[in-house]
Motif scaffolding. Structure first.
Motif, mmCIF file in Angstrom:
data_model
loop_
_atom_site.group_PDB
_atom_site.id
_atom_site.type_symbol
_atom_site.label_atom_id
_atom_site.label_comp_id
_atom_site.label_asym_id
_atom_site.label_seq_id
_atom_site.Cartn_x
_atom_site.Cartn_y
_atom_site.Cartn_z
ATOM 1 N N GLU A 192 5.399 44.061 87.839
ATOM 2 C CA GLU A 192 4.349 44.000 88.734
ATOM 3 C C GLU A 192 3.237 43.495 87.733
ATOM 4 O O GLU A 192 2.671 44.337 86.823
ATOM 5 N N THR B 74 15.487 38.109 99.489
ATOM 6 C CA THR B 74 15.661 38.717 100.743
ATOM 7 C C THR B 74 16.083 37.803 101.883
ATOM 8 O O THR B 74 15.080 36.732 101.821
ATOM 9 N N HIS C 195 16.823 42.445 90.934
ATOM 10 C CA HIS C 195 17.191 43.108 89.658
ATOM 11 C C HIS C 195 18.539 43.322 90.186
ATOM 12 O O HIS C 195 19.463 43.408 89.477
ATOM 13 N N ALA C 196 18.898 43.518 91.304
ATOM 14 C CA ALA C 196 20.242 44.374 91.540
ATOM 15 C C ALA C 196 21.170 42.825 91.942
ATOM 16 O O ALA C 196 22.047 42.831 91.585
ATOM 17 N N GLU D 268 14.614 41.307 84.945
ATOM 18 C CA GLU D 268 13.426 42.486 85.298
ATOM 19 C C GLU D 268 12.268 41.993 86.009
ATOM 20 O O GLU D 268 11.485 41.247 85.416
ATOM 21 N N GLY D 269 12.047 42.968 87.105
ATOM 22 C CA GLY D 269 10.903 42.466 87.683
ATOM 23 C C GLY D 269 9.416 43.230 87.200
ATOM 24 O O GLY D 269 9.788 44.432 86.656
ATOM 25 N N ASP E 2 10.933 40.399 96.267
ATOM 26 C CA ASP E 2 11.482 42.037 96.225
ATOM 27 C C ASP E 2 11.962 42.087 94.818
ATOM 28 O O ASP E 2 13.282 41.662 94.257
ATOM 29 N N LEU E 3 11.176 42.801 94.022
ATOM 30 C CA LEU E 3 11.789 43.028 92.566
ATOM 31 C C LEU E 3 12.996 43.904 92.619
ATOM 32 O O LEU E 3 13.840 43.637 91.554
ATOM 33 N N ASP E 4 13.202 44.862 93.305
ATOM 34 C CA ASP E 4 14.225 45.666 93.407
ATOM 35 C C ASP E 4 15.644 44.775 93.583
ATOM 36 O O ASP E 4 16.729 44.997 93.172
ATOM 37 N N ALA E 5 15.408 43.867 94.589
ATOM 38 C CA ALA E 5 16.476 43.053 95.199
ATOM 39 C C ALA E 5 17.021 41.969 94.167
ATOM 40 O O ALA E 5 18.080 41.825 93.878
#
Length: 228
Positions: free
Chosen positions: A200, A98, A190-191, A197-198, A185-188
């Motif tokens: 946690e 990010t 992966h996007a 793959e994130g 940011d794991l979602d960012a």
């Protein structure tokens, strides 16, 4: 299938002693970064040069698990040597994607160029350790500070100055990013690349060396990665 474990900047192979035996029956190789321990240095110390040196030692079709800067080097290796790895596991590596988190990281690179850089390194490492096993944490930090500055300083600077987004976008190998303490940011992530793959860690008290402070949690994640 060989599992290759790569420690971070200033870190040592013994940091993986609590997880390596649990990876059996897969063969395990622990590498040192150039200029660390008995490993030959590279000159100049750049991420591509370090990655290429490690690529000479990584068996084909290996799973590479890199902690911190070891993961950053693994990322560079995977992009520069496509098809070399079966899978990549990034263990709390400094790879923010990010804009805000990336700006915070790259701003820290200037501190590595200052005369008091070693004090900054010590402060950073101690702050990253976490609350568990403080005596072990002091041993780890002491080892980092004792590593040859010619290997540690330029590699640390390169990691901090790196914008990892182009490398992550170019990655062609299935990858697990294991977040323990980093602002990633794991979602960012992966996007940016669906192959990443994130994961946690689920234990935020583990600090930046979860393979030492929460080895069973890390082993569960690594075993799952190997099953894939």
């Amino acid at each position: 299938m060989t599992v290759v474990l790569v420690p971070g900047t200033g870190c040592a192979p013994w940091h993986f002693d609590r997880v390596a035996p649990g990876l059996a029956p897969e063969p395990v190789v622990v590498l040192e970064l150039p200029g660390h321990g008995a490993a030959r240095p590279v000159d100049p110390v750049t991420l591509p040069a370090v990655a290429d040196r490690l690529a000479e030692q990584v068996p084909a079709d290996a799973v590479l698990v890199g902690h911190s800067a070891g993961g950053v080097v693994g990322l560079v290796l995977a992009v520069r040597h496509p098809g070399r790895l079966r899978r990549l596991v990034l263990l709390d590596s400094n790879l923010p994607v990010t804009p805000e988190a990336l700006a915070t990281k790259t701003a820290r690179a200037e501190a590595v160029l200052r005369p008091d850089w070693r004090r900054t390194l010590e402060t950073s490492m101690r702050a990253s350790w976490g609350a568990r096993e403080p005596t072990l944490g002091e041993e780890v930090v002491a080892g980092i500070l004792a590593t040859d500055a010619a290997a540690v300083r330029p590699l640390w600077h390169a990691v901090l100055a790196l914008d990892p987004r182009p490398l992550l976008a170019a990655l062609q190998v299935p990858t697990s990013y294991v977040r323990s303490s980093r602002d990633v940011d794991l979602d960012a992530l992966h996007a940016l690349n669906p192959l990443v793959e994130g994961v946690e860690l689920g234990d935020r008290g583990a600090g930046h060396w979860p393979h030492l402070t929460a080895p069973e949690a890390v082993l569960d994640i690594l075993r799952d990665a190997l099953r894939r």
